[in-house]
Design a protein around this motif. Structure first.
Motif, mmCIF file in Angstrom:
data_model
loop_
_atom_site.group_PDB
_atom_site.id
_atom_site.type_symbol
_atom_site.label_atom_id
_atom_site.label_comp_id
_atom_site.label_asym_id
_atom_site.label_seq_id
_atom_site.Cartn_x
_atom_site.Cartn_y
_atom_site.Cartn_z
ATOM 1 N N MET A 1 -3.880 0.656 -18.049
ATOM 2 C CA MET A 1 -2.466 0.349 -17.861
ATOM 3 C C MET A 1 -1.646 1.306 -18.729
ATOM 4 O O MET A 1 -1.973 1.525 -19.896
ATOM 5 N N THR A 2 -0.580 1.823 -18.160
ATOM 6 C CA THR A 2 0.264 2.744 -18.917
ATOM 7 C C THR A 2 1.131 1.974 -19.915
ATOM 8 O O THR A 2 1.363 0.773 -19.763
ATOM 9 N N THR A 3 1.615 2.679 -20.911
ATOM 10 C CA THR A 3 2.494 2.084 -21.911
ATOM 11 C C THR A 3 3.786 1.592 -21.268
ATOM 12 O O THR A 3 4.290 0.525 -21.616
ATOM 13 N N THR A 4 4.295 2.341 -20.311
ATOM 14 C CA THR A 4 5.530 1.946 -19.614
ATOM 15 C C THR A 4 5.323 0.645 -18.850
ATOM 16 O O THR A 4 6.170 -0.256 -18.906
ATOM 17 N N THR A 5 4.199 0.517 -18.146
ATOM 18 C CA THR A 5 3.906 -0.711 -17.399
ATOM 19 C C THR A 5 3.750 -1.890 -18.351
ATOM 20 O O THR A 5 4.288 -2.974 -18.108
ATOM 21 N N LYS A 6 3.032 -1.681 -19.447
ATOM 22 C CA LYS A 6 2.832 -2.736 -20.441
ATOM 23 C C LYS A 6 4.176 -3.189 -21.012
ATOM 24 O O LYS A 6 4.446 -4.375 -21.128
ATOM 25 N N LYS B 1 7.135 -2.946 -19.622
ATOM 26 C CA LYS B 1 7.880 -3.668 -18.578
ATOM 27 C C LYS B 1 7.361 -5.089 -18.411
ATOM 28 O O LYS B 1 8.152 -6.033 -18.272
ATOM 29 N N LEU B 2 6.052 -5.264 -18.432
ATOM 30 C CA LEU B 2 5.472 -6.608 -18.310
ATOM 31 C C LEU B 2 5.844 -7.482 -19.509
ATOM 32 O O LEU B 2 6.161 -8.664 -19.350
ATOM 33 N N LEU C 1 -0.865 -10.556 -18.192
ATOM 34 C CA LEU C 1 -1.177 -9.275 -17.555
ATOM 35 C C LEU C 1 -0.888 -8.095 -18.476
ATOM 36 O O LEU C 1 -1.568 -7.070 -18.421
ATOM 37 N N ALA C 2 0.142 -8.245 -19.333
ATOM 38 C CA ALA C 2 0.503 -7.171 -20.256
ATOM 39 C C ALA C 2 -0.567 -6.953 -21.322
ATOM 40 O O ALA C 2 -0.712 -5.855 -21.845
ATOM 41 N N GLY C 3 -1.295 -7.999 -21.646
ATOM 42 C CA GLY C 3 -2.313 -7.871 -22.679
ATOM 43 C C GLY C 3 -1.736 -8.079 -24.063
ATOM 44 O O GLY C 3 -0.617 -8.552 -24.234
#
Length: 155
Positions: free
Chosen positions: A1-6, A8-9, A72-74
């Motif tokens: 997972m990208t940092t941007t996606t993380k 955003k989540l 989901l973000a972890g």
């Protein structure tokens, strides 16, 4: 997972979780325990119970969605300022709930007041909105404060 996606989540999940959590507290404390902030003053008791049930169902769904997005973000601590993003987003979401619910239900639709039996119900309504605004401001400053922990970019 990208940092941007993380990121955003975390941002969306914490906001939605805060929104649902303050909504749940609103329903439990104001509607049920204090019976202030409620449509219980209306004559249609079965309708009141159904409307509160629908409200509680909606905030429960909101809590689940926010929790799933955060899951989901972890681990948020693996991201620079991750914990601050969670706490700040949670407070902003909760404050947003207060402002939307207060402005819509207390002022525009006039469904109910925070404490309709008081001699000055507007004071309670304005305090409710003020609390929402305060939560948003605090959440904003928590999200924007500099991270104390050194990151790889700082080294």
């Amino acid at each position: 997972m990208t940092t941007t996606t993380k990121r955003k989540l975390i941002n969306s999940g914490s906001f939605i979780l805060g929104f649902g959590f303050i909504g749940a507290l609103d329903g439990i404390i104001f509607h049920q325990l204090l019976q202030w902030h409620s449509v219980y003053m209306l004559a249609d008791r079965p309708g009141q119970i159904v409307s509160d049930g629908l409200f509680h169902f909606a905030v429960t769904i909101t809590l689940v969605i926010g929790g799933v997005l955060l899951w989901l973000a972890g681990n948020p601590s693996s991201l620079a300022k991750g914990i601050k993003l969670v706490v700040g987003g949670f407070l902003i979401g909760g404050g947003t709930f207060n402002l939307i619910e207060g402005i819509t239900n207390h002022h525009i639709l006039q469904i109910h007041r925070v404490k309709p039996t008081d001699a000055n119900p507007l004071a309670y309504d304005l305090a409710f909105l003020g609390l929402g605004l305060l939560l948003i401001i605090i959440g904003y400053f928590i999200k924007r404060t500099k991270n104390e922990r050194a990151t790889a970019a700082d080294l």
